[in-house]
Structure formats: structure tokens, C-alpha cells
Write an enzyme that holds these catalytic residues in place. Structure first.
Site, PDB file in Angstrom:
ATOM      1  N   LYS B  80      39.546 -25.198 -27.092  1.00 62.37           N
ATOM      2  CA  LYS B  80      39.646 -23.986 -27.906  1.00 62.37           C
ATOM      3  C   LYS B  80      41.102 -23.751 -28.278  1.00 62.37           C
ATOM      4  CE  LYS B  80      38.162 -19.104 -27.751  1.00 62.37           C
ATOM      5  NZ  LYS B  80      37.575 -18.045 -26.906  1.00 62.37           N
ATOM      6  N   SER B 155      33.941 -15.288 -29.232  1.00 58.91           N
ATOM      7  CA  SER B 155      34.967 -15.903 -30.034  1.00 58.91           C
ATOM      8  C   SER B 155      34.982 -17.439 -29.961  1.00 58.91           C
ATOM      9  CB  SER B 155      36.339 -15.381 -29.612  1.00 58.91           C
ATOM     10  OG  SER B 155      36.653 -15.780 -28.286  1.00 58.91           O
ATOM     11  N   SER B 179      32.661 -14.307 -24.693  1.00 59.97           N
ATOM     12  CA  SER B 179      33.082 -15.295 -25.692  1.00 59.97           C
ATOM     13  C   SER B 179      32.721 -16.748 -25.384  1.00 59.97           C
ATOM     14  CB  SER B 179      34.590 -15.204 -25.919  1.00 59.97           C
ATOM     15  OG  SER B 179      34.884 -14.122 -26.754  1.00 59.97           O
TER      16      SER B 179
END
Lengths: 103, 486
Positions: B80, B155, B179
Site C-alpha cells: 500500500k 482505504s 480500511s
């Protein structure tokens, strides 16, 4: 308690956040919506309750932060750190003027 | 079968037996990325050359035989884009970090590299991990591989979509209010948020430091356990990292839930939860019951305040953490810099997107003089009540089960104009972060062709029981094996 445009401007100045006029209007409205939703927590009785910051992972009460030994570890490639700076002069971070010589 | 569609533990066998090479595997992954990425938009940055080089090095050395246990050596992993990677651009999907190249690796990145995994690229997220759809990314909106008109969740939307679309084998996500679990649920993959303190946060770009936690997003439960074996390690560089032994999570991969006590919090099966979602989750619970688990309804009255508490604490911590973006040491700086104050105001105005600004505003307001007691302190006290509520419940049950999300993936653009309705999509995941406990989301059904996730919540540092329950469920079902028609 209603948030006014003046409150929005004050919070933005504390946060060093430049806002356009439209953003000031938008955020004033949205802050009111969101804080209106949040205000429901005032009905919860929290007498004699300790804030959660005093609990470590696993629920154990933790009143101090674990510290590692205060030993310096040299960073091998300081150039990499300096290289990330937006303005650099003689290996120093360059900032705009802070004091006005006229004052 | 294409190599990129397999799970890490299946590929590990093939690599060990020299049936395939690391280079073949990496090539299969990039072939897939090149084919579907124009539609999915999961990655901000791809590191193909580095990955091929690393694969070749591994192929040339090949000490598999020396390593008897299951290994993730040679397995591709997506990272990420809020985790620092030495020499590789790390943007947090924000304009303020557009050209930021970190001088060091996050601890998790070092661990992944030491284990011989091969990073394929950096995945898209909502700017600074603030959001539930990736629509707050400054660069692109990631699409849900099951329906390109739907969001992948957020997210960690790029992380989950890249696994679901077989653009990678493993992914690293981070979870502050859901997330990891919410996008895993929306994309039909497995996602674990470990106990706060179980995985080091050093080098994870901070959003809300008392809630943030890194975890795996994978194709199945076995892969999540294997990756957790690498990630769960004490790190002196993170003062909140737990200094306790790291268990072998693969020992928990057993088909056995006999006598397991499951609690169903009625607050998360009521109003606001879609009927089809409830149905899938209840069918999953019945499978556990059939295998000998004991199910009972429980009540957690403090849960109804969790969202409000979260939307004080998370923005308050964010407003403090994001003060560091001042245009001086790294990141973007405005050209309008007549004096220092003007430079600060313009740098932050130009560098942050609307959701980040909104949260900085909420947080700054809630922390400002005169409001601190009413908002931040009050929220921290209710957080204690939520924790105590959960502790009491765990005296009675071993795990809790809930839907991961109130609905299946929503449409792109559907919630962008109403921040509060977007926040509500995290209603089932947020209490877990507030309490600092672990939870896993596994695929448990479909609603009109879109995946549904079952959330299993456990006691602090008891990821093992989550793996056992999830593995048992997975052995009884094939939801995790289904692939989107891309």
C-alpha cells in the site's frame, strides 16, 4: 453549539490551512452536520471513567510509554534525507523569510 | 491454470519443487497487470524492473531445500502506498507527497524483503488512508474487479482490488477504521486487522496513531496466516509494538470449531444492515453451528456511539500527525512563498484534497481550546466504555461475528457528496479499532453478483482463534475460490 464561519476561519488558521471562500462556507456547513451527529455522545455518563489513552494493547493499564535505550544510531545516507527537501541551500533546508526587516 | 491466480501456499510448493521459477511467476503477474490495470487502476507505481531483477537473483541462488517449512520466498506482494519504501516513490495518494522518495523502508517492508518476497508495486488508497472507496485519492479511483462501476472499498482499495484481480498474490494493507476489512469484503478476498501493537507501524505514514494497524490482504486464510508469521514481530522502533513472542499461526489452520462460543451483537444485525447481507452472514453462522459451535445473541449498547467517538479521535490525531507537512523537509511546497506563514498556508491548501482538509478541520476544532474536554476527552472516555463492554463480552464468548459492511460495494460517485453516509459504511469495523482488538473478514456469499464479507472479531492477541474459525469456514465453502469475470 453551532459552528460559525468565524470558527472555521479560526480552526483553519490554527491548522495553517489556507481555505478559499467556497471552502469556508462548505466546511462550516459540514462541520455543523458532523458535529451535530457527534453531539449525541454528550448523553453518555462518563463520570469516574478514565480516558482510553491509559490502556495499552490487550486492555492492560499502561501509565507510561515504553522507552528504548537513548543511543544514537547514525543514518548511513544523510544525502537521501536532504535530497527530499523542496528547497536546499548549502546542505540546509531553505525557508522563506520569517522576520520582516521593516518591523 | 495461470500462475497469478493461485494462492501463495500453492505457489510456494511449486517453487520449492522447482516446477516453476520466480521469474516465470513475476512475469505472469505483470502480464496480468498489463492486461487489466487500465481498467482496475489498483497501482500508483509499478516496480517491474526491480521485481524481475530480484526474481532472477532468487532463481540463481535457490536455497529452497535448506528451508523445510512453508516459505513465502519468491512470492509477489503489493505494498500500500502509505508504507515507506527506500528509493521508491511513496505518495499516500496525496499531491503533497507527489514526488516523495523515502530514505528508508517501513519495518514491514524490510520484513517482507528479508523473507524473500518480491514487491510488485505500490497500491492506490484514499488520500492519507482517509476514506472508504479510493475516491479520495489525488490520482485515480480504483475499480471493483467484480463490477467496474462499483468502488473497491477503502482505504486499502488498491490492495484489495489487486488481489481480487490476480494482479498480485499477496498485499499489505493498513486499517484505521476498517480500511483492510471493508475493501477485502467488497472485493471478495481475505483481510486481517491484527491486534493493535502486533505489527510494527514504523514507516507507515501516520493517520491516527492510536488506531492504525498494518495487516495482510490475501486470496485465502492460509496465505494470511503465512504472511502474519512474517509480520508479527516486536520492533523497538515502534514504542506501541508489543514485546511478546510471535506464534506460528499456521498451527491454527485446523478444521475445528467444536465448542467455539460465538456471539452475535444484535446492534450489528439491525437497522441499516441490508437484508441480503444479513442473510449471507446468518447462513455462515449456521455452518459454524452445524460444526459444533455454540451461537448466542449478545448486546453491546456502547457500540452505537462508536462512529461518533471515532470521528473525533481519528481526525484529532490526524490533524496533529499531518502538521508535519509544512513544505520544508520533504514533500511539495507552494511557489507562493512571500513569507513563512504564506508558504505554510498555500503549501497545505494546494497539497491536501477535500477529505483530508475536512478531517484536519474537524480535528483541529475538536482539539481547540474550550472544546477539548467536550469532544476529545469525552470521546476517549467513551472509548474506555466500549473497550470494557467488549472485555466483558469476551468473558462469555470466544469470538464475535458480524457483517463486515452494512451493504455490498456501492456505486462510484454514490456517496461522495455526503461525507456522513460514507462514514456509516464503516459502522461494523470501527469499534474493533477503538478497542484495539483483531478481526478478520472472509468471503461468505454474494449479493447480486457482489461479494459479501463475514467479520470475525477476537480477543486481544488471539489472532490464532480467528484463523482457526476462518480456516474452518473456508474448508466448508468455496466463496474464496470464485473469481470475477474480468
Amino acid at each position: 453549539m453551532a459552528v460559525t464561519k468565524k470558527d472555521t476561519e479560526y480552526a483553519a488558521s490554527l491548522a495553517r490551512l489556507g481555505l478559499s471562500e467556497e471552502e469556508k462556507e462548505l466546511f462550516t456547513g459540514q462541520l455543523n452536520d458532523i458535529l451535530g451527529y457527534i453531539d449525541a455522545i454528550n448523553s453518555v455518563d462518563t463520570k469516574d471513567v478514565l480516558p482510553a489513552v491509559f490502556y495499552g494493547p490487550g486492555g492492560a493499564k499502561a501509565f507510561s510509554t515504553p522507552m528504548r535505550e537513548d543511543a544514537a544510531v547514525p543514518f548511513k545516507e544523510p544525502k537521501k534525507i536532504l535530497g527530499a527537501a523542496p528547497r536546499l541551500e548549502d546542505n540546509m533546508f531553505r525557508v522563506p523569510k520569517i522576520l520582516d526587516p521593516e518591523e | 491454470m495461470e500462475l497469478n491466480t493461485l494462492a501463495a501456499h500453492e505457489l510456494a510448493e511449486k517453487l520449492k519443487d522447482k516446477e516453476i521459477s520466480c521469474t516465470e511467476l513475476i512475469e505472469a503477474v505483470y502480464k496480468r497487470i498489463e492486461a487489466v490495470e487500465p481498467e482496475i487502476n489498483a497501482f500508483n507505481t509499478l516496480t517491474k524492473e526491480l521485481a524481475l531483477k530480484k526474481a532472477k537473483e532468487l532463481d540463481d541462488s535457490r536455497p529452497w531445500a535448506l528451508n523445510p517449512g512453508p516459505s513465502l520466498r519468491g512470492i509477489p506482494i503489493a505494498i500500500k502506498d502509505n508504507m515507506c519504501t527506500d528509493g521508491i516513490r511513496t505518495t499516500c495518494s496525496s499531491k503533497i507527497l507527489e514526488n516523495y522518495v523515502p530514505p528508508y523502508n517501513a519495518t514491514v517492508v524490510d520484513l517482507v524483503l528479508e523473507a524473500g518476497m518480491i514487491p510488485v508495486g505500490k497500491t492506490n488508497l484514499d488520500e492519507f488512508a482517509m476514506g472508504s472507496s479510493t475516491e479520495n485519492s489525488a490520482y485515480k479511483t480504483t475499480k471493483n474487479p467484480w463490477d467496474l462501476k462499483k468502488v473497491p472499498g477503502g482505504s486499502s482499495g488498491g490492495a484489495a482490488a489487486s488481489v481480487a484481480a490476480d494482479e498480485t498474490i499477496l498485499s499489505l494493507g493498513s486499517d484505521t477504521g476498517g480500511s483492510i476489512r471493508q475493501p477485502a469484503s467488497f472485493c471478495g478476498v481475505t483481510g486481517l486487522k491484527p491486534t493493535y501493537g502486533r505489527v510494527s507501524r514504523y514507516g507507515l505514514i501516520a493517520f491516527a496513531s492510536s488506531l492504525d494497524q498494518i495487516g495482510p490482504i490475501t486470496k485465502d486464510v492460509t496465505d494470511a496466516a503465512l504472511l502474519m508469521n512474517i509480520l508479527a514481530k516486536h520492533d523497538p522502533k515502534d514504542s506501541t509494538s508489543a514485546n511478546i513472542p510471535s506464534p506460528d499461526y499456521t498451527k491454527s489452520l485446523v478444521r475445528d470449531v467444536k465448542g467455539l462460543k460465538i456471539g452475535l451483537p444484535k446492534e450489528l444485525f439491525g437497522e441499516g444492515i441490508d437484508g441480503n447481507i444479513k442473510k449471507s452472514v446468518m447462513e455462515a453462522v449456521e455452518i459454524f453451528e452445524k460444526l459444533g459451535a455454540k451461537v448466542k445473541e449478545i448486546s453491546l449498547p456502547s457500540f452505537k456511539h462508536a462512529l461518533a467517538v471515532y470521528y473525533i479521535i481519528a481526525p484529532a490525531e490526524a490533524s496533529s500527525n499531518l502538521a508535519r507537512y509544512d513544505g520544508v523537509h520533504y514533500g511539495r511546497r507552494s511557489d507562493k512563498e512571500k513569507d513563512l506563514m504564506e508558504m505554510y498556508l498555500n503549501t497545505r491548501r494546494e497539497g491536501f484534497g477535500p477529505e483530508v482538509k475536512r478531517r484536519i478541520m474537524i480535528g483541529t476544532y475538536a482539539l481547540s481550546s474550550g472544546y477539548y474536554d467536550a469532544y476529545y476527552l469525552k470521546a476517549q472516555k467513551i472509548r474506555t466504555i466500549i473497550k470494557e463492554d467488549l472485555e466483558k463480552t469476551f468473558g462469555d464468548v470466544d469470538v464475535m461475528m458480524t457483517p463486515t459492511t452494512p451493504t455490498a460495494a456501492f456505486g462510484i460517485g454514490e456517496k461522495t457528496s455526503d461525507p456522513l453516509s460514507m462514514y456509516l459504511s464503516d459502522i461494523a469495523t470501527i469499534p474493533v479499532n477503538l478497542a484495539g482488538i483483531p478481526a478478520i473478514s472472509v468471503p461468505c456469499g454474494f449479493d447480486k453478483g457482489l461479494p459479501v464479507g463475514l467479520q470475525i472479531i477476537g480477543r486481544p492477541f488471539d489472532e490464532g482463534t480467528l484463523f482457526r474459525a476462518a480456516y474452518t469456514f473456508e474448508s466448508e465453502t468455496d466463496f474464496h475460490k470464485r473469481k470475477p469475470a474480468l
